[in-house]
Design a protein around this motif. Structure first.
Motif, PDB file in Angstrom:
ATOM      1  N   SER A  33       0.839  -1.206   0.000  1.00  0.00           N
ATOM      2  CA  SER A  33       0.000   0.000   0.000  1.00  0.00           C
ATOM      3  C   SER A  33       0.867   1.246   0.000  1.00  0.00           C
ATOM      4  O   SER A  33       2.043   1.209   0.375  1.00  0.00           O
ATOM      5  CB  SER A  33      -0.912   0.028   1.246  1.00  0.00           C
ATOM      6  OG  SER A  33      -1.761  -1.093   1.303  1.00  0.00           O
ATOM      7  N   ALA A  34       0.250   2.353  -0.400  1.00  0.00           N
ATOM      8  CA  ALA A  34       0.898   3.658  -0.363  1.00  0.00           C
ATOM      9  C   ALA A  34       0.277   4.501   0.742  1.00  0.00           C
ATOM     10  O   ALA A  34      -0.922   4.403   1.021  1.00  0.00           O
ATOM     11  CB  ALA A  34       0.751   4.359  -1.707  1.00  0.00           C
ATOM     12  N   THR A  35       1.105   5.330   1.373  1.00  0.00           N
ATOM     13  CA  THR A  35       0.673   6.253   2.420  1.00  0.00           C
ATOM     14  C   THR A  35       1.308   7.612   2.145  1.00  0.00           C
ATOM     15  O   THR A  35       2.463   7.680   1.716  1.00  0.00           O
ATOM     16  CB  THR A  35       1.095   5.758   3.813  1.00  0.00           C
ATOM     17  OG1 THR A  35       0.535   4.453   4.049  1.00  0.00           O
ATOM     18  CG2 THR A  35       0.630   6.703   4.916  1.00  0.00           C
ATOM     19  N   ILE A  36       0.558   8.689   2.387  1.00  0.00           N
ATOM     20  CA  ILE A  36       1.117  10.033   2.282  1.00  0.00           C
ATOM     21  C   ILE A  36       1.491  10.500   3.680  1.00  0.00           C
ATOM     22  O   ILE A  36       0.629  10.673   4.547  1.00  0.00           O
ATOM     23  CB  ILE A  36       0.119  11.017   1.646  1.00  0.00           C
ATOM     24  CG1 ILE A  36      -0.371  10.501   0.292  1.00  0.00           C
ATOM     25  CG2 ILE A  36       0.768  12.393   1.497  1.00  0.00           C
ATOM     26  CD1 ILE A  36       0.677  10.429  -0.770  1.00  0.00           C
ATOM     27  N   LEU A  37       2.789  10.699   3.913  1.00  0.00           N
ATOM     28  CA  LEU A  37       3.285  11.143   5.208  1.00  0.00           C
ATOM     29  C   LEU A  37       3.209  12.668   5.303  1.00  0.00           C
ATOM     30  O   LEU A  37       2.960  13.348   4.308  1.00  0.00           O
ATOM     31  CB  LEU A  37       4.723  10.661   5.401  1.00  0.00           C
ATOM     32  CG  LEU A  37       4.931   9.139   5.370  1.00  0.00           C
ATOM     33  CD1 LEU A  37       6.405   8.806   5.624  1.00  0.00           C
ATOM     34  CD2 LEU A  37       4.040   8.434   6.376  1.00  0.00           C
ATOM     35  N   PRO A  38       3.421  13.229   6.511  1.00  0.00           N
ATOM     36  CA  PRO A  38       3.435  14.696   6.641  1.00  0.00           C
ATOM     37  C   PRO A  38       4.403  15.338   5.651  1.00  0.00           C
ATOM     38  O   PRO A  38       5.364  14.715   5.198  1.00  0.00           O
ATOM     39  CB  PRO A  38       3.868  14.897   8.090  1.00  0.00           C
ATOM     40  CG  PRO A  38       3.397  13.670   8.799  1.00  0.00           C
ATOM     41  CD  PRO A  38       3.564  12.551   7.808  1.00  0.00           C
ATOM     42  N   ASP A  39       4.134  16.602   5.327  1.00  0.00           N
ATOM     43  CA  ASP A  39       4.902  17.344   4.323  1.00  0.00           C
ATOM     44  C   ASP A  39       4.711  16.755   2.936  1.00  0.00           C
ATOM     45  O   ASP A  39       5.567  16.922   2.050  1.00  0.00           O
ATOM     46  CB  ASP A  39       6.390  17.405   4.683  1.00  0.00           C
ATOM     47  CG  ASP A  39       6.651  18.097   6.015  1.00  0.00           C
ATOM     48  OD1 ASP A  39       5.932  19.078   6.305  1.00  0.00           O
ATOM     49  OD2 ASP A  39       7.548  17.663   6.744  1.00  0.00           O
ATOM     50  N   ASP A  40       3.585  16.053   2.753  1.00  0.00           N
ATOM     51  CA  ASP A  40       3.192  15.553   1.437  1.00  0.00           C
ATOM     52  C   ASP A  40       4.243  14.626   0.849  1.00  0.00           C
ATOM     53  O   ASP A  40       4.613  14.736  -0.333  1.00  0.00           O
ATOM     54  CB  ASP A  40       2.934  16.730   0.495  1.00  0.00           C
ATOM     55  CG  ASP A  40       1.932  16.393  -0.607  1.00  0.00           C
ATOM     56  OD1 ASP A  40       1.121  15.468  -0.398  1.00  0.00           O
ATOM     57  OD2 ASP A  40       1.970  17.048  -1.659  1.00  0.00           O
ATOM     58  N   LYS A  41       4.702  13.671   1.651  1.00  0.00           N
ATOM     59  CA  LYS A  41       5.727  12.731   1.204  1.00  0.00           C
ATOM     60  C   LYS A  41       5.147  11.323   1.113  1.00  0.00           C
ATOM     61  O   LYS A  41       4.833  10.696   2.119  1.00  0.00           O
ATOM     62  CB  LYS A  41       6.916  12.746   2.160  1.00  0.00           C
ATOM     63  CG  LYS A  41       7.711  14.050   2.118  1.00  0.00           C
ATOM     64  CD  LYS A  41       8.955  13.974   2.988  1.00  0.00           C
ATOM     65  CE  LYS A  41       9.787  15.244   2.831  1.00  0.00           C
ATOM     66  NZ  LYS A  41      11.026  15.201   3.655  1.00  0.00           N
ATOM     67  N   PRO A  42       5.010  10.781  -0.100  1.00  0.00           N
ATOM     68  CA  PRO A  42       4.482   9.417  -0.251  1.00  0.00           C
ATOM     69  C   PRO A  42       5.531   8.367   0.079  1.00  0.00           C
ATOM     70  O   PRO A  42       6.735   8.590  -0.089  1.00  0.00           O
ATOM     71  CB  PRO A  42       4.079   9.344  -1.718  1.00  0.00           C
ATOM     72  CG  PRO A  42       4.811  10.433  -2.402  1.00  0.00           C
ATOM     73  CD  PRO A  42       5.222  11.444  -1.381  1.00  0.00           C
ATOM     74  N   ILE A  43       5.044   7.220   0.528  1.00  0.00           N
ATOM     75  CA  ILE A  43       5.905   6.081   0.829  1.00  0.00           C
ATOM     76  C   ILE A  43       5.121   4.812   0.516  1.00  0.00           C
ATOM     77  O   ILE A  43       3.900   4.777   0.699  1.00  0.00           O
ATOM     78  CB  ILE A  43       6.391   6.105   2.297  1.00  0.00           C
ATOM     79  CG1 ILE A  43       7.416   5.002   2.568  1.00  0.00           C
ATOM     80  CG2 ILE A  43       5.223   6.013   3.271  1.00  0.00           C
ATOM     81  CD1 ILE A  43       8.104   5.137   3.933  1.00  0.00           C
ATOM     82  N   ILE A  44       5.801   3.805   0.028  1.00  0.00           N
ATOM     83  CA  ILE A  44       5.176   2.519  -0.284  1.00  0.00           C
ATOM     84  C   ILE A  44       5.706   1.465   0.666  1.00  0.00           C
ATOM     85  O   ILE A  44       6.914   1.392   0.911  1.00  0.00           O
ATOM     86  CB  ILE A  44       5.470   2.097  -1.744  1.00  0.00           C
ATOM     87  CG1 ILE A  44       4.626   2.902  -2.720  1.00  0.00           C
ATOM     88  CG2 ILE A  44       5.215   0.608  -1.952  1.00  0.00           C
ATOM     89  CD1 ILE A  44       4.981   2.671  -4.175  1.00  0.00           C
ATOM     90  N   LEU A  45       4.805   0.658   1.227  1.00  0.00           N
ATOM     91  CA  LEU A  45       5.177  -0.568   1.933  1.00  0.00           C
ATOM     92  C   LEU A  45       4.734  -1.738   1.075  1.00  0.00           C
ATOM     93  O   LEU A  45       3.614  -1.733   0.551  1.00  0.00           O
ATOM     94  CB  LEU A  45       4.503  -0.644   3.303  1.00  0.00           C
ATOM     95  CG  LEU A  45       4.970   0.339   4.373  1.00  0.00           C
ATOM     96  CD1 LEU A  45       4.139   0.152   5.654  1.00  0.00           C
ATOM     97  CD2 LEU A  45       6.441   0.171   4.689  1.00  0.00           C
ATOM     98  N   TYR A  46       5.600  -2.730   0.930  1.00  0.00           N
ATOM     99  CA  TYR A  46       5.254  -3.886   0.101  1.00  0.00           C
ATOM    100  C   TYR A  46       5.901  -5.140   0.662  1.00  0.00           C
ATOM    101  O   TYR A  46       6.858  -5.071   1.452  1.00  0.00           O
ATOM    102  CB  TYR A  46       5.686  -3.668  -1.352  1.00  0.00           C
ATOM    103  CG  TYR A  46       7.176  -3.704  -1.579  1.00  0.00           C
ATOM    104  CD1 TYR A  46       7.813  -4.854  -2.048  1.00  0.00           C
ATOM    105  CD2 TYR A  46       7.967  -2.583  -1.326  1.00  0.00           C
ATOM    106  CE1 TYR A  46       9.183  -4.892  -2.259  1.00  0.00           C
ATOM    107  CE2 TYR A  46       9.341  -2.607  -1.539  1.00  0.00           C
ATOM    108  CZ  TYR A  46       9.946  -3.759  -2.001  1.00  0.00           C
ATOM    109  OH  TYR A  46      11.301  -3.796  -2.197  1.00  0.00           O
ATOM    110  N   THR A  47       5.389  -6.287   0.259  1.00  0.00           N
ATOM    111  CA  THR A  47       5.924  -7.576   0.697  1.00  0.00           C
ATOM    112  C   THR A  47       7.007  -8.027  -0.276  1.00  0.00           C
ATOM    113  O   THR A  47       6.770  -8.090  -1.491  1.00  0.00           O
ATOM    114  CB  THR A  47       4.811  -8.624   0.770  1.00  0.00           C
ATOM    115  OG1 THR A  47       3.855  -8.221   1.754  1.00  0.00           O
ATOM    116  CG2 THR A  47       5.374 -10.001   1.156  1.00  0.00           C
TER     117      THR A  47
END
Length: 526
Positions: free
Chosen positions: A100-114
């Motif tokens: 899944s993707a998440t938008i962190l503070p300061d508009d920074k996307p990050i992906i977690l994956y298996t």
């Protein structure tokens, strides 16, 4: 013609067999799919919609999986980019699976994956990794980096071969939370992990939720829904909300969800008493619909649901035609006013593809009568209809033994050609001229008691129908019941496909309104 559920299986002899030509006869016109081969974390960033999806660049069956990446400004027209993530490091050398993707503070996307680090034990030894954009100022996020401090989660007692698909994160009092789906023996589990920085994670003392005898929970999704209105909520929203936990069942290849209460101070989710928590629970879709994922669309203040529909033909046929798998039409999703279930409806942008329209009013359907809906491209259409009838007196009695089986089985026993009282009636979609083949979408009413009736879960009286060559998506009861079917007509293809209204019940049915549109293709589709 077949309408069957699809399964993930490994076909080593086919997974790297590339398509020399791509057969178009059953390809969809306006559903998302790549140009060829086999086809989950959507998000919106700087006004651009991003769809990351599991894709085999080398063949039309499951295998060689990468995170393909496409972008859109309207969820209808899609431009393909280079894969965002592909196996390249020791922590994902044997596969980059869902996440899944998440938008962190300061508009920074990050992906977690298996990541798959070994092929044994089957289906693979699993860890959880992250990736970040190489350039945050690029709205298309064309390049992603997998930092060297991966993996960020290794199993600490979890089943190493049944521990995957991290969710979008949500923040409570400055601490991030995610779920990872799992299984212990036959118990389905939503493992909970916590982090201050989204990099260093700690397993919570207990799971968020678990249910015996449900098997592996794939692609979990956990999100809030408003108790007042259709607006969507950010995944971290609390307060006057309910929460939804959806899981994809590896054992059955369908999904179920519950509506309930999230208690963050206890790190627990408690389904409402009205939600069945198990295989008999509510489904987003009662057809071919799996590995779904929602995201909060901040552009339009709504929550969007994406789902994947596999093929229902054979792997050899998929390889021969050169492609397999589609994404369902994106659906807006919100809580019903009863607070007991979700409502789904195709996103409003789909209407921009509507072309010529046919309108019918007050069509009387006596038993055995069929009426053709003309002047539309029946193989690629959008149809809305409302039916009515004068009396429920002819409704058939409900057999109490049916309470022990699922609705799909009852639908097969009491199919569209089996004469009834009130119904079966509805549509014959993707039909040949002389009805040698067709896909019925119908409903019928049963009597439980003198003043109580039950609708067979094949469709419903007020519905929208989306038809696109080899897929039919139905939305009944204003979006409470949804069914996606994959079909492969041999006669009713292209301009040889037709659409009929029908009634095989003794009660007179009136099609009060039927609005049908020919559907155009997007200007750009991958």
């Amino acid at each position: 013609m077949r309408i069957l559920l699809g399964f993930h299986e490994v076909y080593v002899h086919l997974q790297s067999q590339s398509a020399e030509t791509v057969r178009q006869v059953h390809r969809t016109g306006y559903h998302f799919q790549p140009k060829k081969h086999w086809i989950n974390g959507p998000m919106i960033y700087k006004g651009i919609y991003h769809l990351f999806y599991q894709y085999n660049p080398k063949g039309a069956v499951w295998g060689n999986i990468v995170w393909a990446h496409s972008v859109s400004t309207d969820l209808i027209n899609w431009k393909p980019l280079e894969p965002a993530i592909f196996p390249s490091e020791p922590f994902d050398k044997d596969g980059c699976w869902s996440g899944s993707a998440t938008i962190l503070p300061d508009d920074k996307p990050i992906i977690l994956y298996t990541g798959i680090v070994a092929l044994t034990p089957k289906p693979g030894s699993q860890v959880q990794n992250y990736a970040v954009p190489a350039n945050y100022s690029d709205p298309y996020l064309t390049k992603w980096i997998k930092p060297d401090d991966n993996p960020v989660l290794k199993p600490t007692g979890e089943n190493i071969s049944a521990w995957r698909d991290p969710t979008t994160g949500w923040n409570v009092n400055g601490e991030w939370n995610i779920l990872v789906g799992g299984r212990e023996n036959n118990k389905g589990i939503a493992y909970l992990y916590k982090s201050k920085d989204f990099i260093k994670w700690t397993k919570a003392p207990h799971t968020l939720h678990e249910v015996d005898n449900t098997g592996m929970w794939e692609c979990p999704d956990f999100f809030p829904v408003s108790t007042s209105g259709e607006n969507g909520l950010d995944t971290s929203a609390l307060g006057m909300v309910k929460h939804v936990l959806k899981v994809s069942l590896d054992a059955t290849r369908f999904e179920y969800y519950t509506v309930g209460k999230y208690v963050p101070e206890k790190d627990k989710y408690i389904p409402d008493p009205t939600s069945i928590d198990g295989w008999a629970g509510l489904r987003y879709d009662y057809g071919n619909f799996y590995a779904s994922k929602t995201f909060y669309d901040s552009n339009k203040n709504r929550r969007i649901l994406w789902g994947w529909a596999n093929e229902s033909d054979t792997p050899e046929e998929d390889t021969a035609k050169g492609w397999a798998g589609i994404q369902a039409i994106p659906r807006k999703i919100w809580l019903d006013t009863s607070g007991k279930q979700l409502i789904q409806w195709p996103i409003e942008e789909l209407e921009t593809l509507r072309g010529e329209m046919t309108e019918l009013k007050e069509v009387k359907l006596e038993k055995g009568l069929r009426t053709k809906v003309t002047e539309i491209t029946a193989a690629q259409a959008d149809v809305e209809a409302t039916f009515s009838f004068a009396s429920l007196d002819k409704a058939e009695p409900w057999d109490a033994s049916w309470d022990k089986i699922d609705a799909e089985t009852v639908c097969k026993q009491k199919g569209s050609t089996v004469e009834g009282g009130v119904g079966p009636f509805g549509f014959l979609t993707l039909a040949s001229e002389n009805l040698e083949e067709y896909t019925p979408v119908f409903f019928r009413v049963f009597k439980l008691s003198e003043n109580t009736h039950k609708v067979l879960m094949c469709s419903d009286a007020t519905r929208q129908r989306i038809i696109d060559h080899s897929v039919v998506e139905s939305f009944g009861a204003g979006g409470k019941t949804c069914i996606l079917s994959r079909v492969y007509p041999t006669l009713a293809v292209m301009d040889k496909a037709h659409l009929f209204l029908f009634n095989n019940g003794t009660e007179l049915i009136t099609a009060d309104t039927v609005n049908a549109w020919s559907m155009k293709v997007p200007n750009e589709m991958n």
